[in-house]
Design a protein around this motif. Structure first.
Motif, PDB file in Angstrom:
ATOM      1  N   PHE A   1       6.391 -13.697   5.201  1.00 56.81           N
ATOM      2  CA  PHE A   1       5.584 -13.468   4.009  1.00 56.81           C
ATOM      3  C   PHE A   1       5.566 -11.974   3.704  1.00 56.81           C
ATOM      4  CE2 PHE A   1       2.732 -13.308   7.626  1.00 56.81           C
ATOM      5  CZ  PHE A   1       2.043 -12.135   7.406  1.00 56.81           C
ATOM      6  N   THR A   2       5.165 -11.657   2.498  1.00 52.53           N
ATOM      7  CA  THR A   2       5.039 -10.259   2.094  1.00 52.53           C
ATOM      8  C   THR A   2       3.585 -10.000   1.722  1.00 52.53           C
ATOM      9  OG1 THR A   2       5.561 -10.797  -0.192  1.00 52.53           O
ATOM     10  CG2 THR A   2       7.398 -10.145   1.218  1.00 52.53           C
ATOM     11  N   VAL A   3       3.153  -8.774   1.932  1.00 50.03           N
ATOM     12  CA  VAL A   3       1.787  -8.388   1.598  1.00 50.03           C
ATOM     13  C   VAL A   3       1.826  -7.685   0.248  1.00 50.03           C
ATOM     14  CG1 VAL A   3      -0.200  -7.004   2.299  1.00 50.03           C
ATOM     15  CG2 VAL A   3       1.203  -8.158   4.021  1.00 50.03           C
ATOM     16  N   GLU A   4       1.049  -8.186  -0.707  1.00 52.50           N
ATOM     17  CA  GLU A   4       0.999  -7.611  -2.043  1.00 52.50           C
ATOM     18  C   GLU A   4      -0.448  -7.295  -2.388  1.00 52.50           C
ATOM     19  OE1 GLU A   4       2.840 -10.333  -4.694  1.00 52.50           O
ATOM     20  OE2 GLU A   4       4.756 -10.279  -3.651  1.00 52.50           O
ATOM     21  N   VAL A   5      -0.630  -6.278  -3.213  1.00 53.34           N
ATOM     22  CA  VAL A   5      -1.973  -5.879  -3.636  1.00 53.34           C
ATOM     23  C   VAL A   5      -2.239  -6.505  -4.997  1.00 53.34           C
ATOM     24  CG1 VAL A   5      -3.458  -3.928  -4.218  1.00 53.34           C
ATOM     25  CG2 VAL A   5      -1.806  -3.743  -2.355  1.00 53.34           C
ATOM     26  N   MET A   6      -3.387  -7.150  -5.114  1.00 52.29           N
ATOM     27  CA  MET A   6      -3.752  -7.767  -6.389  1.00 52.29           C
ATOM     28  C   MET A   6      -4.244  -6.676  -7.348  1.00 52.29           C
ATOM     29  SD  MET A   6      -3.187 -10.984  -6.067  1.00 52.29           S
ATOM     30  CE  MET A   6      -4.082 -11.690  -7.414  1.00 52.29           C
ATOM     31  N   PRO A   7      -3.867  -6.788  -8.630  1.00 54.66           N
ATOM     32  CA  PRO A   7      -4.343  -5.793  -9.608  1.00 54.66           C
ATOM     33  C   PRO A   7      -5.853  -5.986  -9.866  1.00 54.66           C
ATOM     34  CG  PRO A   7      -3.128  -7.522 -10.708  1.00 54.66           C
ATOM     35  CD  PRO A   7      -2.978  -7.777  -9.242  1.00 54.66           C
ATOM     36  N   TYR A   8      -6.535  -4.859 -10.026  1.00 54.91           N
ATOM     37  CA  TYR A   8      -7.958  -4.921 -10.299  1.00 54.91           C
ATOM     38  C   TYR A   8      -8.303  -3.822 -11.290  1.00 54.91           C
ATOM     39  CZ  TYR A   8      -8.265  -1.105  -6.927  1.00 54.91           C
ATOM     40  OH  TYR A   8      -8.081   0.070  -6.270  1.00 54.91           O
ATOM     41  N   GLY A   9      -9.410  -3.987 -11.955  1.00 50.62           N
ATOM     42  CA  GLY A   9      -9.850  -3.004 -12.949  1.00 50.62           C
ATOM     43  C   GLY A   9     -10.411  -1.765 -12.280  1.00 50.62           C
ATOM     44  N   ASP A  10     -10.411  -0.637 -13.038  1.00 47.40           N
ATOM     45  CA  ASP A  10     -10.938   0.609 -12.496  1.00 47.40           C
ATOM     46  C   ASP A  10     -12.450   0.524 -12.266  1.00 47.40           C
ATOM     47  OD1 ASP A  10      -8.444   1.670 -12.470  1.00 47.40           O
ATOM     48  OD2 ASP A  10      -8.667   2.693 -14.403  1.00 47.40           O
ATOM     49  N   LYS A  11     -13.134  -0.064 -13.211  1.00 48.77           N
ATOM     50  CA  LYS A  11     -14.587  -0.188 -13.090  1.00 48.77           C
ATOM     51  C   LYS A  11     -14.986  -1.648 -13.250  1.00 48.77           C
ATOM     52  CE  LYS A  11     -15.626   4.397 -14.777  1.00 48.77           C
ATOM     53  NZ  LYS A  11     -16.335   5.195 -15.771  1.00 48.77           N
ATOM     54  N   ILE A  12     -15.772  -2.116 -12.336  1.00 49.27           N
ATOM     55  CA  ILE A  12     -16.272  -3.479 -12.446  1.00 49.27           C
ATOM     56  C   ILE A  12     -17.743  -3.379 -12.808  1.00 49.27           C
ATOM     57  CG2 ILE A  12     -16.681  -5.619 -11.178  1.00 49.27           C
ATOM     58  CD1 ILE A  12     -14.319  -4.911  -9.405  1.00 49.27           C
TER      59      ILE A  12
END
Length: 55
Positions: A43-54
């Motif tokens: 498997f590969t490790v990927e970072v999920m996209p997230y907003g700058d400010k929540i």
């Protein structure tokens, strides 16, 4: 009569002795000193996209 040194060989003692002997032999010979270390993973490790400010 002196019965202190007398031992009766019953079927339960006979099979119990062999079961304990088999268990000891199996327990002492089943261990291995080799370590199974896996270096490549499927498997590969990927970072999920997230907003700058929540908010």
């Amino acid at each position: 009569m002196n019965k202190i040194g007398e031992t009766r060989l019953t079927p339960a003692r006979f099979f119990g002795f062999w079961a304990i002997l088999f268990t000891l032999v199996l327990a002492l010979t089943s261990c291995s000193d080799d370590l199974d270390v896996q270096q490549s993973y499927p498997f590969t490790v990927e970072v999920m996209p997230y907003g700058d400010k929540i908010t």
